[in-house]
Design an enzyme around this catalytic site. Structure first.
Site, PDB file in Angstrom:
ATOM      1  N   ARG A 165      -2.683   2.119  -7.501  1.00  0.00           N
ATOM      2  CA  ARG A 165      -3.705   3.153  -7.693  1.00  0.00           C
ATOM      3  C   ARG A 165      -5.088   2.517  -7.557  1.00  0.00           C
ATOM      4  O   ARG A 165      -5.435   1.594  -8.288  1.00  0.00           O
ATOM      5  CB  ARG A 165      -3.590   3.839  -9.060  1.00  0.00           C
ATOM      6  CG  ARG A 165      -4.686   4.898  -9.241  1.00  0.00           C
ATOM      7  CD  ARG A 165      -4.395   5.920 -10.323  1.00  0.00           C
ATOM      8  NE  ARG A 165      -4.566   5.415 -11.664  1.00  0.00           N
ATOM      9  CZ  ARG A 165      -4.578   6.175 -12.759  1.00  0.00           C
ATOM     10  NH1 ARG A 165      -4.408   7.491 -12.653  1.00  0.00           N
ATOM     11  NH2 ARG A 165      -4.713   5.647 -13.958  1.00  0.00           N
ATOM     12  N   ASP A 446      -6.190   5.447 -22.271  1.00  0.00           N
ATOM     13  CA  ASP A 446      -6.958   4.936 -21.132  1.00  0.00           C
ATOM     14  C   ASP A 446      -8.227   5.777 -21.042  1.00  0.00           C
ATOM     15  O   ASP A 446      -8.536   6.547 -21.951  1.00  0.00           O
ATOM     16  CB  ASP A 446      -6.141   4.900 -19.838  1.00  0.00           C
ATOM     17  CG  ASP A 446      -5.880   6.274 -19.234  1.00  0.00           C
ATOM     18  OD1 ASP A 446      -6.362   7.287 -19.782  1.00  0.00           O
ATOM     19  OD2 ASP A 446      -5.185   6.338 -18.208  1.00  0.00           O
TER      20      ASP A 446
END
Length: 532
Positions: A165, A446
């Site tokens: 990613r 996150d």
């Protein structure tokens, strides 16, 4: 070497140590330079387009499906296809590109590891470069790690499939400039991972696979399609060699899923319900709409009508086009306490059963300790199948814009507001200290979850909302709670950890981004200024 190194058309502000010489080779930098020169101007226009779209929404026009792309939505077409090693993605684990994490994730009882340069990585220069080395070594099968006590971590045979990613289009890589401007972090991450690994990946029957975050429109999908096609031509690869899964984690993108699939049809294999960022985007996009203010974060689960509609529409849209519909993140962390762990596993099981029943092809976890529980859920749902592409949801009623935008029920509590403050401050402190993936109160946090925490409070202040006990949410109330919760954090963590950390800076940033009149798009942008 001088502080400003110019290679090709790019300038680097960091000295090249041994790691840099392995990753920023002349050939790799030439490739990166080509991408930057060709695609940065259009990327900048796309960022301007985001601002224009948001201005309209701020002015009162709600997001909606696009009528001028009806020909795409109504015609019969499918994506180019899915490689053999990506056909079974029932459980995927995610995590930052740190060496020990990469090994443990690839060894977990999962099908795919999404190695993350984005929301779970604080992108200081050293970590970004080391991350590229770690992924290169993982692809080559040579990765190992020895901890302080001498324990050796190595790859098991038949590790999970690797997907990288990259950073979102909005994030710069400030250590590399072109024409005096920081280059897009997304191009930096993509170029180096692709360039160093495509040969070895293809040689072992896999390929260069990517996750694309924070997309907001099909124009951005088209931009990525051009980047991928250029890279394939540059390397002499056939069209469609590069494959991507797009995260539908912004509110504008949910109205353009067919168009995103269409414009990336040569390269796309699926869409993913990035639920935490999606909730954050719902708040941020509708920030001026007082009738769509969300309640406590704990109330905003996938059973809420607007999130259920999002999941079902994503599945129906993807499967009609032969693309995967991936489920969202289970952010829970297993507990050493037996009773608490049982509660965690039951919560995760219920969540994943809902996704599997809806027709998702697979789902995300943040911790290897959840893998067996989640695998069991999807094994049961899939039976002898590798995925659920045959679940077409053709009998579903059409999902409307009103359903996707439906206001969310639930209370705004003082306890919820205080929890938001503690989570956001602790996450910001970790992030500006170089750690983008942090266990806080039993959840793997996150950037997305911290974003929900701080934008919720901003929105409550902005619209003069009251808490369930009648308190009006104001800037002074927030500042008082922030000061009080800083003492709680200090008590919980202990004086030594608190004093050694960057909590004062984190609280200052939290105060600034929560009380200023204009909502800051991403906390990682001002946070990046405080990062090495």
């Amino acid at each position: 070497m001088s502080e400003q190194i110019t290679r090709s058309q790019l300038s680097f502000t960091r000295r090249f140590g041994e790691n840099e010489t392995h990753i920023l080779t002349a050939e790799a930098v030439d490739f990166l330079s080509e991408l930057v020169m060709r695609f940065t101007p259009q990327r900048n226009r796309l960022m301007t387009e985001r601002v224009a779209v948001q201005r309209k929404i701020d002015g009162g026009i709600l997001p909606n499906f696009i009528s001028e792309t009806d020909s795409i939505k109504k015609s019969q077409w499918t994506i180019r296809g899915i490689p053999e090693d990506l056909k079974d993605r029932r459980v995927e684990i995610t995590g930052p590109v740190e060496r020990k994490m990469v090994i443990n994730a690839l060894n977990a009882n999962v099908k795919v590891f999404m190695a993350d340069f984005e929301d779970s990585l604080a992108p200081d220069w050293q970590k970004v470069i080391e991350g590229q080395i770690n992924l290169r070594d993982a692809v080559n099968g040579t990765i190992s790690y020895t901890n302080e006590s001498g324990k050796i971590y190595q790859l098991k045979p038949d590790p999970a499939i690797l997907i990288c990613r990259v950073r979102g289009l909005h994030l710069p890589e400030k250590h590399v400039t072109w024409q005096g401007e920081a280059i897009p972090g997304s191009l930096f991450d993509f170029a180096l991972y692709f360039f160093h690994n495509y040969r070895a990946l293809l040689a072992k029957g896999s390929g260069p696979y990517f996750y694309l975050p924070k997309m907001q429109s099909y124009h951005e999908a088209d931009w990525w399609s051009q980047v991928f096609s250029f890279a394939e031509d540059y390397a002499g690869l056939s069209r469609g060699t590069i494959k991507a899964t797009v995260l539908i984690e912004t509110l504008p993108a949910v109205f353009q899923m067919d168009e995103i699939l269409y414009h990336l049809r040569d390269h796309i294999v699926g869409l993913n319900c990035g639920r935490w960022d999606y909730i954050f985007s719902y708040i941020k996009t509708l920030k001026n709409h007082s009738d769509r203010v969300l309640p406590d974060r704990q109330s905003v689960t996938m059973t809420q009508p607007f999130l259920s509609a999002y999941s079902r529409l994503l599945i129906k849209t993807c499967h009609r086009r032969g693309a995967f519909a991936m489920g969202g993140m289970a952010a829970f962390i297993p507990s050493k306490d037996v009773k608490r762990n049982e509660w965690v596993l039951n919560k995760v099981r219920t969540d994943k059963e809902l996704e599997a029943t809806n027709g998702h092809d697979g789902t995300w976890i943040a911790h290897p300790g959840l893998a067996d529980t989640v695998l069991e859920v999807f094994d049961k749902a899939l039976g002898s199948r590798s995925n659920q592409l045959d679940v077409l949801r053709e009998d579903d009623a059409d999902i409307t814009a009103a359903q996707l935008l439906e206001p969310c029920s639930g209370e705004r509590t003082e306890e919820g507001m205080r929890a938001n403050i503690r989570v956001a401050v602790q996450y910001i402190e970790a992030w500006i200290s170089g750690n983008g993936c942090v266990p806080i109160y039993g959840l793997m946090e996150d950037a997305a979850t911290a974003e929900i925490s701080r934008t919720s409070i901003w929105q409550w202040i902005h619209h003069g909302k009251t808490l369930s006990d009648g308190q009006l949410v104001t800037k002074p109330l927030f500042r008082r709670m922030l000061n009080e919760e800083m003492l709680v954090i200090q008590q919980e963590l202990g004086e030594q950890r608190f004093s050694a950390g960057r909590f004062t800076q984190a609280a200052t940033l939290m105060e600034k981004i929560t009380t200023q009149d204009e909502l800051i798009d991403f906390l990682t942008l001002p946070g990046y200024q405080l990062l090495a």
